[in-house]
Design a protein around this motif. Structure first.
Motif, PDB file in Angstrom:
ATOM      1  N   ARG A   1      34.202 -63.199  72.957  1.00 17.81           N
ATOM      2  CA  ARG A   1      33.966 -61.915  72.301  1.00 17.81           C
ATOM      3  C   ARG A   1      32.480 -61.724  72.044  1.00 17.81           C
ATOM      4  O   ARG A   1      31.902 -60.676  72.319  1.00 17.81           O
ATOM      5  CB  ARG A   1      34.749 -61.837  70.988  1.00 17.81           C
TER       6      ARG A   1
ATOM      7  N   SER B   1      35.026 -66.906  80.969  1.00 21.26           N
ATOM      8  CA  SER B   1      35.964 -66.010  80.287  1.00 21.26           C
ATOM      9  C   SER B   1      35.741 -64.562  80.729  1.00 21.26           C
ATOM     10  O   SER B   1      36.692 -63.804  80.901  1.00 21.26           O
ATOM     11  CB  SER B   1      35.821 -66.141  78.777  1.00 21.26           C
ATOM     12  N   ARG B   2      34.497 -64.194  80.919  1.00 20.83           N
ATOM     13  CA  ARG B   2      34.193 -62.840  81.402  1.00 20.83           C
ATOM     14  C   ARG B   2      34.777 -62.646  82.794  1.00 20.83           C
ATOM     15  O   ARG B   2      35.381 -61.611  83.091  1.00 20.83           O
ATOM     16  CB  ARG B   2      32.682 -62.616  81.414  1.00 20.83           C
TER      17      ARG B   2
ATOM     18  N   LEU C   1      39.679 -61.949  75.093  1.00 18.69           N
ATOM     19  CA  LEU C   1      38.770 -61.033  74.404  1.00 18.69           C
ATOM     20  C   LEU C   1      38.745 -61.247  72.894  1.00 18.69           C
ATOM     21  O   LEU C   1      37.772 -60.904  72.232  1.00 18.69           O
ATOM     22  CB  LEU C   1      39.140 -59.579  74.712  1.00 18.69           C
ATOM     23  N   SER C   2      39.819 -61.812  72.346  1.00 19.85           N
ATOM     24  CA  SER C   2      39.861 -62.025  70.901  1.00 19.85           C
ATOM     25  C   SER C   2      39.292 -63.376  70.473  1.00 19.85           C
ATOM     26  O   SER C   2      39.045 -63.594  69.285  1.00 19.85           O
ATOM     27  CB  SER C   2      41.293 -61.887  70.388  1.00 19.85           C
TER      28      SER C   2
ATOM     29  N   LEU D   1      30.009 -59.025  73.733  1.00 19.88           N
ATOM     30  CA  LEU D   1      29.289 -58.107  72.850  1.00 19.88           C
ATOM     31  C   LEU D   1      27.778 -58.289  72.933  1.00 19.88           C
ATOM     32  O   LEU D   1      27.024 -57.473  72.424  1.00 19.88           O
ATOM     33  CB  LEU D   1      29.751 -58.305  71.398  1.00 19.88           C
TER      34      LEU D   1
ATOM     35  N   VAL E   1      39.830 -54.222  75.589  1.00 21.01           N
ATOM     36  CA  VAL E   1      40.992 -54.332  74.697  1.00 21.01           C
ATOM     37  C   VAL E   1      41.947 -53.156  74.931  1.00 21.01           C
ATOM     38  O   VAL E   1      43.162 -53.337  75.045  1.00 21.01           O
ATOM     39  CB  VAL E   1      40.547 -54.397  73.219  1.00 21.01           C
TER      40      VAL E   1
ATOM     41  N   TRP F   1      33.728 -54.305  75.464  1.00 23.59           N
ATOM     42  CA  TRP F   1      34.762 -55.028  74.724  1.00 23.59           C
ATOM     43  C   TRP F   1      35.900 -54.089  74.322  1.00 23.59           C
ATOM     44  O   TRP F   1      37.076 -54.396  74.515  1.00 23.59           O
ATOM     45  CB  TRP F   1      34.168 -55.712  73.495  1.00 23.59           C
ATOM     46  N   TRP F   2      35.557 -52.923  73.774  1.00 26.03           N
ATOM     47  CA  TRP F   2      36.592 -51.976  73.354  1.00 26.03           C
ATOM     48  C   TRP F   2      37.382 -51.439  74.536  1.00 26.03           C
ATOM     49  O   TRP F   2      38.601 -51.271  74.454  1.00 26.03           O
ATOM     50  CB  TRP F   2      35.981 -50.832  72.552  1.00 26.03           C
TER      51      TRP F   2
END
Length: 124
Positions: free
Chosen positions: A118, A3-4, A112-113, A122, A88, A84-85
């Motif tokens: 996530r 996913s990354r 990301l959600s 993080l 998004v 992460w921020w």
């Protein structure tokens, strides 16, 4: 981990294209064209106060590209909450760039959600 990679690849590719297209538009005065037509994203700005051929939109192109590439780098480097921020934020910012930015942004936001990716991004 996959996913990354998906988010890094999508944001990195769209970011690089936005950056190159924005620089090209600043230097030559026009965006890249496919089949003799500029992308559909210009239709969004047809009724907006921003002129598609104005310098403001060209700089927005470059800033969106840089932010997307920065987000891809921070996610790949494992910078946790900052990554992460940024991911998004960059995903939301590239949604207007139809069709590829919309697809990349939507998939990135979805990935990301999800709880697993996530938490992995993080660092938890």
């Amino acid at each position: 981990m996959r996913s990354r990679f998906i988010v890094v690849a999508l944001l990195g590719l769209v970011g690089a294209f936005l950056l190159i297209d924005g620089i090209n538009a600043l230097v030559t005065g026009s965006y890249f064209e496919a089949d003799g037509e500029v992308d559909r994203w210009l239709e969004i700005f047809a009724d907006a106060p921003l002129a598609p051929d104005g310098i403001t939109l060209k700089i927005l192109h470059i800033v969106a590209g840089l932010l997307a590439m920065l987000a891809a780098f921070t996610i790949a480097a494992g910078w946790g909450a900052v990554a992460w921020w940024l991911g998004v934020t960059a995903s939301l910012l590239v949604l207007w760039f139809m069709p590829w930015g919309t697809l990349a942004g939507a998939v990135s936001i979805l990935v990301l959600s999800l709880p697993g990716p996530r938490l992995a991004i993080l660092g938890r």
